[in-house]
Design a protein around this motif. Structure first.
Motif, short mmCIF file in Angstrom:
data_model
loop_
_atom_site.label_atom_id
_atom_site.label_comp_id
_atom_site.label_asym_id
_atom_site.label_seq_id
_atom_site.Cartn_x
_atom_site.Cartn_y
_atom_site.Cartn_z
N ILE B 102 4.66 0.34 -8.90
CA ILE B 102 4.57 1.64 -8.22
C ILE B 102 3.62 1.55 -7.03
O ILE B 102 3.94 2.01 -5.92
CB ILE B 102 4.10 2.74 -9.21
CG1 ILE B 102 5.11 2.94 -10.32
CG2 ILE B 102 3.87 4.06 -8.47
CD1 ILE B 102 4.70 3.93 -11.39
N ILE B 105 5.27 -0.36 -4.10
CA ILE B 105 6.32 0.42 -3.43
C ILE B 105 5.69 1.49 -2.56
O ILE B 105 6.05 1.67 -1.39
CB ILE B 105 7.27 1.05 -4.48
CG1 ILE B 105 8.07 -0.06 -5.17
CG2 ILE B 105 8.21 2.06 -3.83
CD1 ILE B 105 8.84 0.41 -6.39
N LEU B 106 4.71 2.20 -3.13
CA LEU B 106 4.06 3.26 -2.34
C LEU B 106 3.36 2.68 -1.11
O LEU B 106 3.46 3.24 -0.01
CB LEU B 106 3.04 4.01 -3.20
CG LEU B 106 3.61 4.85 -4.34
CD1 LEU B 106 2.48 5.43 -5.18
CD2 LEU B 106 4.48 5.98 -3.81
N ILE B 109 5.89 1.83 1.58
CA ILE B 109 6.47 3.01 2.24
C ILE B 109 5.42 3.70 3.11
O ILE B 109 5.69 4.03 4.26
CB ILE B 109 7.05 3.99 1.20
CG1 ILE B 109 8.17 3.32 0.41
CG2 ILE B 109 7.61 5.22 1.92
CD1 ILE B 109 8.81 4.21 -0.61
N VAL B 110 4.22 3.91 2.54
CA VAL B 110 3.21 4.66 3.30
C VAL B 110 2.88 3.96 4.61
O VAL B 110 2.60 4.61 5.61
CB VAL B 110 1.95 4.87 2.43
CG1 VAL B 110 0.79 5.35 3.29
CG2 VAL B 110 2.23 5.90 1.35
N GLN B 112 4.84 2.66 6.57
CA GLN B 112 5.83 2.97 7.59
C GLN B 112 5.39 4.20 8.38
O GLN B 112 5.89 4.45 9.47
CB GLN B 112 7.20 3.25 6.96
CG GLN B 112 7.73 2.12 6.09
CD GLN B 112 8.10 0.90 6.91
OE1 GLN B 112 8.72 1.02 7.94
NE2 GLN B 112 7.68 -0.26 6.44
N VAL B 186 -3.06 3.75 -10.16
CA VAL B 186 -2.16 3.46 -9.04
C VAL B 186 -2.87 3.63 -7.70
O VAL B 186 -2.77 2.80 -6.81
CB VAL B 186 -0.88 4.33 -9.10
CG1 VAL B 186 -0.24 4.46 -7.74
CG2 VAL B 186 0.12 3.70 -10.07
N VAL B 191 -4.47 1.54 -2.56
CA VAL B 191 -5.37 1.48 -1.40
C VAL B 191 -5.67 0.03 -1.01
O VAL B 191 -5.66 -0.33 0.17
CB VAL B 191 -6.67 2.26 -1.68
CG1 VAL B 191 -7.77 1.87 -0.71
CG2 VAL B 191 -6.40 3.75 -1.58
#
Lengths: 264, 316
Positions: B102, B105-106, B109-110, B112, B186, B191
């Protein structure tokens, strides 16, 4: 991609909102779906009950007490170590540095039993100092402070020495003030850690000191009945100090964590 | 030292010349020795003794008795510890794998996003990490209660865990710990990974862009390989933290009877909880056994760290 982001945003933030909305709701409302506050008077009653009958005031004061002692101690001992390691060469430096580095492999749980017996033997268990002293020894703080000192030009220290300033004078009047950002970072991370610590405070305290973590944990115990809205209100109150610190020092917290990973 | 210019010793070399340096180190290292080193060494030594809170006649060396007792005897302590290890073997890989997946993936994406959106997502995703673990446990104890909890009641409606008391049921109990730990951890891993991704030079992406690589290809062939050192740190750290799981299961299954901590049939019992139980149990050799369990945890952590070092060396 937005969908995933928004979903996780909800997962992270909705529970906090839900603590607020449920605390300030009528007793008759269904706990599973109270998404909007509708009874402020009832909520204030629950919060004041949590503060007085569950003694959250006492717990906040005590937790703040040992957290502050830990932070003050950490600032003194860790910044001195960072100063010596960054600016000076001396015999055994590598060995001592390696000892600190290596100790990060051994988390507190591995030696908490002998540590607890030792603190009891010293007669400082159940005192602010007894809880705080073992937590001050923070390798992570040393590394964070060293990262900040490495950016500082050696010439500051050298020119001060040529001007005749003594070893600790240089530390106190030049290095320490310039270390401001590093000290803030180490302090806020330490605050969050110590405020949330459960295992060590629960062992090292007894009748006189009441850690927030232990108070909330006891309240959550299914063995005693507590009004669910009082529980939820108490959780809300215990979230306020860390959230406030985070709100004001977000940049320091995030950078500090990022730093510990990238350099690690 | 007053006019000790670097490289030009005015006095003959010797430890005295460095007295001020050692004086500066003294406060930290005094506490380090007292509160870390001595307890650590004492813990290892005492694991070979019948150290106990009750023993008045002194502590005796008993060799491997504690180890043999815990691993093979089938007594209460032994049976509980082995059960806690079984739980740990299920819990650790699950929480580490799902949690890090998780986070990764985050982070991908973040990154971007840029500017304020980036800052907002990053700041918000870190909120559960800022909350103390006891509080996360409290929130999810509420959410996963089948009668009063939002999540459990919703899941029950779609047929998962209908009528189940999550924290007392085999399987569900470990799932509770995994959910709470992931919710809390997470943000932390996210971070660190996110910072690692931002450290990657934009030149690589520009070059890839010119060559016509898609976003997915850029992630697969630039971001992930260059992120490997950080991923390795995060994996190691996550394993080591997961081994120490204590707060969540301890708070969820507290009981005035120490033998009931960990839930019915020890569905939620983990090694550190068992260690602390032995501290308070007052059993013969209770403290010795607790230390012995500490040493076994130490070996697990050293094993993981050694594995990381070997991997690192191979890479270089």
């Amino acid at each position: 991609m937005y969908a995933i982001m928004i979903l996780w945003l909800l997962v992270c933030l909705f529970p906090l909102w839900n603590l607020v909305s449920t605390t300030f709701s009528r007793d008759s409302d269904d706990l599973t779906r109270t998404f909007l506050p509708n009874d402020f008077g009832n909520g204030l009653g629950k919060l004041s009950y949590a503060l007085t009958a569950l003694n959250l005031i006492h717990a906040t004061a005590d937790t703040l007490g040992y957290t502050v002692v830990t932070i003050l101690g950490m600032i003194v001992i860790c910044s001195l170590v960072a100063y010596e390691f960054t600016f000076y060469k001396f015999p055994l430096k590598g060995f001592l540095y390696g000892a600190i580095l290596g100790s990060m492999m051994f988390p507190l749980v591995l030696y908490v039993i002998p540590l607890y017996r030792f603190v009891v033997t010293l007669g400082i268990s159940d005192t602010l100092l007894g809880v705080a002293a073992p937590l001050m020894v923070s390798p992570l703080s040393v590394f964070i402070l060293m990262q900040f000192l490495e950016d500082m030009p050696l010439s500051f220290v050298e020119s001060a020495r040529i001007d005749g300033a003594g070893h600790f004078r240089i530390f106190a009047s030049i290095v320490f003030p310039l270390l401001r950002n590093g000290l803030i970072t180490a302090t806020v991370l330490m605050f969050l850690n110590v405020w949330g610590a459960y295992l060590w405070p629960s062992l090292a305290t007894g009748a006189s000191i009441q850690p927030m973590s232990v108070t909330i944990a006891n309240m959550l115990s299914p063995m005693f009945y507590t009004d669910p809205r009082v529980k939820i209100g108490a959780m809300l109150l215990s979230a306020i100090p860390p959230l406030t610190i985070y709100l004001f020092f977000q940049r320091y917290v995030i950078n500090g964590i990022a730093m510990s990973g990238v350099k690690g | 030292m007053t006019n000790g210019h670097p490289g030009k010793p005015v006095r003959p070399l010797g430890f005295r010349r460095y007295a001020v340096n050692y004086l500066g180190l003294l406060p930290f290292f005094a506490l380090f020795v007292a509160f870390v080193l001595i307890p650590l060494v004492q813990g290892v030594l005492m694991s070979f003794t019948d150290w106990s809170t009750k023993l008045r006649g002194g502590t005796h060396f008993t060799g491997l008795t504690n180890y043999i007792y815990i691993l093979t005897s089938g007594g209460t302590s032994s049976q509980r510890f082995l059960k806690s290890i079984v739980n740990l073997l299920i819990y650790v890989p699950t929480t580490v794998t799902i949690g890090l997946a998780i986070s990764l993936i985050l982070a991908l994406i973040v990154n971007q996003f840029t500017g304020r959106q980036h800052g907002f997502f990053r700041g918000s995703f870190f909120v559960p990490t800022v909350l103390p673990l006891f509080l996360c446990t409290g929130i999810w104890q509420w959410y996963l209660n089948s009668e009063t909890g939002l999540v459990a009641s919703t899941l029950a409606r779609i047929g998962i865990g209908n009528g189940v008391t999550w924290s007392q049921t085999p399987g569900y109990a470990i799932a509770v710990c995994v959910i709470i730990d992931i919710w809390h951890a997470v943000g932390f891993n996210f971070v660190i990974m996110s910072a690692g991704i931002q450290d990657i030079s934009p030149d690589y992406y520009e070059a890839a862009e010119i060559d016509g690589a898609t976003t997915w290809q850029q992630m697969r062939y630039i971001t992930l390989p260059l992120l490997e050192p950080i991923l390795f740190f995060v994996i190691t750290y996550a394993f080591i933290s997961a081994l120490q799981v204590y707060d969540i299961p301890r708070i969820l299954t507290q009981d005035t009877n120490p033998n009931s901590i960990g839930g019915p049939n020890q569905v939620m019992l983990f090694p550190v909880m068992e260690m602390v139980r032995n501290l308070h149990s007052g059993d013969k050799a209770g403290l010795g056994r607790a230390c012995c369990e500490g040493v076994m945890l130490m070996f697990m952590i050293m094993g993981i760290t050694a594995f990381q070092f070997r991997r690192r060396k191979k890479k270089i």
